[in-house]
Design a protein around this motif. Structure first.
Motif, PDB file in Angstrom:
ATOM      1  N   THR A 106       0.981  -1.212  -0.016  1.00  0.00           N
ATOM      2  CA  THR A 106       0.027  -0.032  -0.117  1.00  0.00           C
ATOM      3  C   THR A 106       1.098   1.180  -0.051  1.00  0.00           C
ATOM      4  O   THR A 106       1.958   1.246   0.678  1.00  0.00           O
ATOM      5  CB  THR A 106      -1.064   0.056   1.226  1.00  0.00           C
ATOM      6  N   GLU A 107       0.628   2.233  -0.910  1.00  0.00           N
ATOM      7  CA  GLU A 107       1.207   3.523  -0.676  1.00  0.00           C
ATOM      8  C   GLU A 107       1.142   4.347   0.677  1.00  0.00           C
ATOM      9  O   GLU A 107      -0.290   4.458   0.866  1.00  0.00           O
ATOM     10  CB  GLU A 107       0.607   4.359  -2.072  1.00  0.00           C
ATOM     11  N   LEU A 108       1.730   4.768   1.332  1.00  0.00           N
ATOM     12  CA  LEU A 108       1.821   5.245   2.690  1.00  0.00           C
ATOM     13  C   LEU A 108       1.006   6.620   2.319  1.00  0.00           C
ATOM     14  O   LEU A 108       1.401   7.366   1.475  1.00  0.00           O
ATOM     15  CB  LEU A 108       3.099   5.414   3.236  1.00  0.00           C
ATOM     16  N   PRO A 109       0.011   6.978   3.288  1.00  0.00           N
ATOM     17  CA  PRO A 109      -0.483   8.355   3.132  1.00  0.00           C
ATOM     18  C   PRO A 109       0.337   9.299   3.748  1.00  0.00           C
ATOM     19  O   PRO A 109       1.413   8.958   4.210  1.00  0.00           O
ATOM     20  CB  PRO A 109      -1.698   8.206   3.888  1.00  0.00           C
ATOM     21  N   PHE A 110      -0.002  10.604   4.019  1.00  0.00           N
ATOM     22  CA  PHE A 110       0.721  11.616   4.654  1.00  0.00           C
ATOM     23  C   PHE A 110       0.632  11.339   6.047  1.00  0.00           C
ATOM     24  O   PHE A 110      -0.626  11.017   6.396  1.00  0.00           O
ATOM     25  CB  PHE A 110       0.263  13.158   4.324  1.00  0.00           C
ATOM     26  N   PHE A 111       1.596  11.448   6.973  1.00  0.00           N
ATOM     27  CA  PHE A 111       1.259  11.353   8.440  1.00  0.00           C
ATOM     28  C   PHE A 111       2.293  12.133   9.040  1.00  0.00           C
ATOM     29  O   PHE A 111       3.470  12.413   8.610  1.00  0.00           O
ATOM     30  CB  PHE A 111       1.171   9.839   8.709  1.00  0.00           C
ATOM     31  N   ASP A 112       1.938  12.533  10.251  1.00  0.00           N
ATOM     32  CA  ASP A 112       2.958  13.140  11.354  1.00  0.00           C
ATOM     33  C   ASP A 112       3.782  12.093  12.099  1.00  0.00           C
ATOM     34  O   ASP A 112       5.085  12.526  12.092  1.00  0.00           O
ATOM     35  CB  ASP A 112       2.298  14.367  12.222  1.00  0.00           C
ATOM     36  N   ALA A 113       3.373  11.352  12.563  1.00  0.00           N
ATOM     37  CA  ALA A 113       3.913  10.243  13.088  1.00  0.00           C
ATOM     38  C   ALA A 113       3.501   8.799  12.952  1.00  0.00           C
ATOM     39  O   ALA A 113       2.103   8.742  12.684  1.00  0.00           O
ATOM     40  CB  ALA A 113       4.052  10.587  14.848  1.00  0.00           C
ATOM     41  N   CYS A 114       4.095   7.995  13.281  1.00  0.00           N
ATOM     42  CA  CYS A 114       3.899   6.207  13.096  1.00  0.00           C
ATOM     43  C   CYS A 114       3.920   5.779  14.477  1.00  0.00           C
ATOM     44  O   CYS A 114       4.824   5.805  15.105  1.00  0.00           O
ATOM     45  CB  CYS A 114       4.791   5.639  12.178  1.00  0.00           C
ATOM     46  N   VAL A 115       2.618   5.280  15.026  1.00  0.00           N
ATOM     47  CA  VAL A 115       2.875   4.464  16.189  1.00  0.00           C
ATOM     48  C   VAL A 115       2.179   3.180  16.003  1.00  0.00           C
ATOM     49  O   VAL A 115       1.031   3.129  15.461  1.00  0.00           O
ATOM     50  CB  VAL A 115       2.094   5.497  17.363  1.00  0.00           C
ATOM     51  N   ALA A 116       3.002   2.099  16.414  1.00  0.00           N
ATOM     52  CA  ALA A 116       2.391   0.420  15.978  1.00  0.00           C
ATOM     53  C   ALA A 116       2.858  -0.412  16.605  1.00  0.00           C
ATOM     54  O   ALA A 116       4.086  -0.452  17.185  1.00  0.00           O
ATOM     55  CB  ALA A 116       2.578   0.373  14.380  1.00  0.00           C
TER      56      ALA A 116
END
Length: 310
Positions: free
Chosen positions: A91-101
């Protein structure tokens, strides 16, 4: 009532203290758009929705998508949640400020590099990994865990080990211990062709305890670099033929010859490789003890002699 698929990495983080600690370390802002991979039943998701502008949750299991939707349905949080169904690696990643997972551990390595090569830059990522993988990310030269993953990640980002998480904090418990890591991409990134860099590092770390002189004597490595060298010389000469009439008016014959790289009849790539290693001072060095600056100097030494790795 859900039967979790542990083979697909479905281990739900159930301890609210750990969830809150992860969120605290992420330093979330009211204006943030957060990317979450593998939200599961939403224990982390719901807590983040209370603190940020939007959460984009990527989940591959339709059953868990349904559980997450039911959890926020009819609440003020529903409008702040966007769910993407599918494989995050495809999947193409969207715009985001931070990734938490809390990642499925089997996609840890490809996902880290998908993140680090993503543009535009994000602020940081707070990610749960298998303990050993996390320790490899932060390993330094000389450490037993220092490897290609370590140096490639540290080239592109600052990496910090934040905390250990025991297996009993998950449902069902995994077979391994876990750790939370903070990854902050370097912005701007180092001015290096990453494909070239990774090609060099891959060769050096295949046998990280061998000297580089020995590592580069592999017949497969020599064939690859010989092929790349001949392509480089061919392209170099093609470009030079277009420039030669112009630079005749500007330069001496000696300068013109620097634009043209011919391959002697008795040329052997193995000799050229060993010459570069000796001239740069890395012939007897081992990958396990070399840092980023060492590999940058070595890559420059090879490239300046027309040897490329991509």
């Amino acid at each position: 009532g859900i039967l979790f698929n542990t083979g697909a990495g479905q281990h739900i983080l159930k301890n609210p203290l750990v969830v809150n600690s992860i969120i605290d370390k992420a330093a979330l802002r009211r204006t943030d758009v957060i990317l979450e991979v593998g939200p599961g039943t939403g224990n982390l998701t719901v807590k983040m929705l209370e603190k940020v502008k939007k959460v984009i949750a990527c989940e591959i299991d339709p059953r868990l998508v349904g559980e997450l939707q039911k959890r926020v349905q009819g609440t003020c949080l529903a409008n702040k949640l966007e769910i993407k169904v599918g494989d995050i690696l495809k999947t193409e990643l969207p715009f985001f400020d931070a990734c938490v997972a809390n990642l499925p551990y089997q996609i840890s390595s490809p996902f880290v590099f998908k993140l680090l090569l993503h543009r535009p830059f994000f602020r940081c990522a707070i990610l749960m990994f298998q303990r050993e993988f996390a320790l490899r990310l932060v390993a330094k030269p000389g450490s037993k865990l220092y490897c290609r993953l370590s140096i490639n990640t540290q080239l592109l980002a600052r990496v910090d080990h934040l905390m250990k998480v025991g297996k009993n904090n998950f449902k069902p418990p995994p077979k391994v211990e876990s750790s939370v890591v903070r990854i902050e991409p370097k912005n701007p990134p180092p001015p290096i062709n990453f494909q070239e860099w990774d090609g060099l590092v891959r060769i050096a770390f295949v046998r990280k305890n061998k000297t580089l002189s020995a590592a580069f004597k592999s017949s497969a490595v020599e064939q690859l670099l010989d092929h790349n060298y001949r392509i480089h010389c061919s392209l170099h000469n093609t470009v030079s033929s277009f420039l030669i009439y112009y630079i005749l008016f500007l330069c001496t014959v000696t300068y013109i010859l620097t634009f043209i790289r011919e391959i002697p009849e008795n040329f052997k790539i193995a000799e050229k490789i060993q010459t570069v290693l000796k001239d740069t001072g890395y012939s007897e060095k081992r990958a396990r003890s070399m840092d980023i600056d060492d590999f940058i100097r070595l890559l420059h030494g090879f490239n300046s002699e027309g040897i490329h790795f991509s």
